[in-house]
Design a protein around this motif. Structure first.
Motif, PDB file in Angstrom:
ATOM      1  N   THR A 101     -15.120  10.172  -3.099  1.00  0.00           N
ATOM      2  CA  THR A 101     -14.504   9.743  -1.843  1.00  0.00           C
ATOM      3  C   THR A 101     -14.505   8.225  -1.809  1.00  0.00           C
ATOM      4  O   THR A 101     -15.557   7.597  -1.909  1.00  0.00           O
ATOM      5  CB  THR A 101     -15.267  10.300  -0.631  1.00  0.00           C
ATOM      6  OG1 THR A 101     -15.215  11.731  -0.672  1.00  0.00           O
ATOM      7  CG2 THR A 101     -14.640   9.820   0.677  1.00  0.00           C
TER       8      THR A 101
ATOM      9  N   GLN B 214     -13.804   5.081   0.325  1.00  0.00           N
ATOM     10  CA  GLN B 214     -13.641   4.610   1.705  1.00  0.00           C
ATOM     11  C   GLN B 214     -12.658   3.436   1.746  1.00  0.00           C
ATOM     12  O   GLN B 214     -12.405   2.791   0.715  1.00  0.00           O
ATOM     13  CB  GLN B 214     -14.996   4.188   2.285  1.00  0.00           C
ATOM     14  CG  GLN B 214     -16.012   5.313   2.381  1.00  0.00           C
ATOM     15  CD  GLN B 214     -15.599   6.417   3.346  1.00  0.00           C
ATOM     16  OE1 GLN B 214     -14.813   6.187   4.272  1.00  0.00           O
ATOM     17  NE2 GLN B 214     -16.118   7.619   3.142  1.00  0.00           N
ATOM     18  N   PRO B 215     -12.073   3.131   2.914  1.00  0.00           N
ATOM     19  CA  PRO B 215     -11.154   1.993   3.010  1.00  0.00           C
ATOM     20  C   PRO B 215     -11.773   0.713   2.447  1.00  0.00           C
ATOM     21  O   PRO B 215     -12.903   0.359   2.766  1.00  0.00           O
ATOM     22  CB  PRO B 215     -10.899   1.871   4.512  1.00  0.00           C
ATOM     23  CG  PRO B 215     -11.082   3.268   5.026  1.00  0.00           C
ATOM     24  CD  PRO B 215     -12.191   3.864   4.193  1.00  0.00           C
TER      25      PRO B 215
ATOM     26  N   ARG C 127     -13.422   1.047  -4.108  1.00  0.00           N
ATOM     27  CA  ARG C 127     -12.699   1.274  -5.357  1.00  0.00           C
ATOM     28  C   ARG C 127     -13.277   2.441  -6.142  1.00  0.00           C
ATOM     29  O   ARG C 127     -14.440   2.781  -5.985  1.00  0.00           O
ATOM     30  CB  ARG C 127     -12.762   0.019  -6.246  1.00  0.00           C
ATOM     31  CG  ARG C 127     -12.149  -1.215  -5.617  1.00  0.00           C
ATOM     32  CD  ARG C 127     -12.388  -2.462  -6.455  1.00  0.00           C
ATOM     33  NE  ARG C 127     -11.875  -3.639  -5.801  1.00  0.00           N
ATOM     34  CZ  ARG C 127     -10.651  -4.124  -5.964  1.00  0.00           C
ATOM     35  NH1 ARG C 127      -9.818  -3.505  -6.776  1.00  0.00           N
ATOM     36  NH2 ARG C 127     -10.250  -5.204  -5.331  1.00  0.00           N
TER      37      ARG C 127
ATOM     38  N   ASN D 147      -8.661   1.753  -2.261  1.00  0.00           N
ATOM     39  CA  ASN D 147      -8.175   2.381  -1.036  1.00  0.00           C
ATOM     40  C   ASN D 147      -7.690   1.278  -0.108  1.00  0.00           C
ATOM     41  O   ASN D 147      -8.480   0.541   0.481  1.00  0.00           O
ATOM     42  CB  ASN D 147      -9.285   3.203  -0.373  1.00  0.00           C
ATOM     43  CG  ASN D 147      -8.801   3.902   0.889  1.00  0.00           C
ATOM     44  OD1 ASN D 147      -7.695   3.678   1.359  1.00  0.00           O
ATOM     45  ND2 ASN D 147      -9.645   4.750   1.449  1.00  0.00           N
TER      46      ASN D 147
ATOM     47  N   CYS E  15       0.837  -1.192   0.000  1.00  0.00           N
ATOM     48  CA  CYS E  15       0.000   0.000   0.000  1.00  0.00           C
ATOM     49  C   CYS E  15       0.879   1.253   0.000  1.00  0.00           C
ATOM     50  O   CYS E  15       1.697   1.442   0.888  1.00  0.00           O
ATOM     51  CB  CYS E  15      -0.916  -0.005   1.218  1.00  0.00           C
ATOM     52  SG  CYS E  15      -2.163   1.297   1.187  1.00  0.00           S
TER      53      CYS E  15
ATOM     54  N   GLY F 231      -2.359   5.757   0.052  1.00  0.00           N
ATOM     55  CA  GLY F 231      -3.495   4.876   0.295  1.00  0.00           C
ATOM     56  C   GLY F 231      -4.208   4.460  -0.960  1.00  0.00           C
ATOM     57  O   GLY F 231      -5.132   3.647  -0.924  1.00  0.00           O
ATOM     58  N   ALA F 232      -3.784   4.972  -2.119  1.00  0.00           N
ATOM     59  CA  ALA F 232      -4.424   4.655  -3.402  1.00  0.00           C
ATOM     60  C   ALA F 232      -3.560   3.665  -4.168  1.00  0.00           C
ATOM     61  O   ALA F 232      -2.530   4.030  -4.741  1.00  0.00           O
ATOM     62  CB  ALA F 232      -4.622   5.931  -4.214  1.00  0.00           C
TER      63      ALA F 232
ATOM     64  N   PRO G 184     -10.210   7.604   4.380  1.00  0.00           N
ATOM     65  CA  PRO G 184     -10.755   7.807   3.034  1.00  0.00           C
ATOM     66  C   PRO G 184      -9.716   8.435   2.095  1.00  0.00           C
ATOM     67  O   PRO G 184      -8.844   9.184   2.523  1.00  0.00           O
ATOM     68  CB  PRO G 184     -11.936   8.763   3.258  1.00  0.00           C
ATOM     69  CG  PRO G 184     -12.278   8.624   4.704  1.00  0.00           C
ATOM     70  CD  PRO G 184     -10.997   8.298   5.408  1.00  0.00           C
ATOM     71  N   VAL G 185      -9.823   8.097   0.816  1.00  0.00           N
ATOM     72  CA  VAL G 185      -8.998   8.687  -0.239  1.00  0.00           C
ATOM     73  C   VAL G 185      -9.937   9.514  -1.119  1.00  0.00           C
ATOM     74  O   VAL G 185     -11.019   9.051  -1.490  1.00  0.00           O
ATOM     75  CB  VAL G 185      -8.297   7.588  -1.071  1.00  0.00           C
ATOM     76  CG1 VAL G 185      -7.658   8.175  -2.316  1.00  0.00           C
ATOM     77  CG2 VAL G 185      -7.255   6.866  -0.232  1.00  0.00           C
TER      78      VAL G 185
END
Length: 195
Positions: A129, A131-132, A135, A80, A53, A57-58, A85-86
């Motif tokens: 946005t 989230q963890p 996609r 993510n 990772c 985070g992306a 969040p990304v």
């Protein structure tokens, strides 16, 4: 009668004493506890980022190329892999590279409809946005067209992809490369939530 019993008891004692040297000796005895100690397992965090990772985070990857009548379309995926969040807003930042990871003279156009009118990849950029564990996706499109036989066709081997301008890029290898012909351009759709 008493002498016979005493003799039998004496004989039994002698036999037992003789066999005592041949019996295995017991080892050390465990402490007199009702419960044996149970080892404590090392806790493993369940939401740790993957070792691959990136700091952003992306985590980026490429899908299979869909080829039809000279038109090519390839998904670009963002997952993510972090705990926060990304946020993406706009288009991926792309550079087409050769086999030595050198940039090729290929124009990257924002807006896939410039190359092909495909409803599934059309649209304006919107903030997304991720989230963890969720996609987002975009699509790279190009045409394998040779319109000038005097110019050798361009073939990209790698693709440098960043979630946005100014963010760290990841170098990815499309399956089969990018057969761009002599058009000198590719186009990309904006990020969108993945289905």
């Amino acid at each position: 009668m008493i002498r016979r019993r005493a003799g039998a008891l004496l004989l039994t004692a002698v036999l037992l004493a003789g066999c005592a040297g041949q019996l295995p000796q017991p080892g050390p005895q465990p402490p007199d506890n009702d419960l044996a100690p149970v080892p404590t397992p090392t806790p493993v965090p369940s939401a740790d980022p993957s070792p691959d990772c990136p700091d952003s985070g992306a985590l980026l990857s490429l899908g299979e190329v869909d080829a039809a009548m000279g038109l090519r379309a390839m998904p670009i995926r963002l997952v993510n892999c972090a705990e926060e969040p990304v946020h993406v807003d706009g288009f991926p930042e792309l550079t087409v590279l050769d086999e030595q990871l050198q940039p090729l003279a290929v124009e990257v156009i924002e807006g896939a409809e410039v190359v092909a009118r495909v409803d599934t990849v059309a649209g304006s950029p919107v903030p997304v946005t991720v989230q963890p564990g969720e996609r987002a996706g975009a699509v790279l499109v190009w045409r394998n067209t040779v319109d000038d036989v005097r110019v050798p066709p361009t073939h990209g081997t790698f693709l440098s992809v960043a979630p946005a301008v100014g963010e760290p890029a990841q170098v990815l290898e499309p399956d089969g490369g990018l057969d761009i012909g002599t058009t000198g351009r590719v186009a990309v759709s904006p990020w969108a939530p993945a289905d």
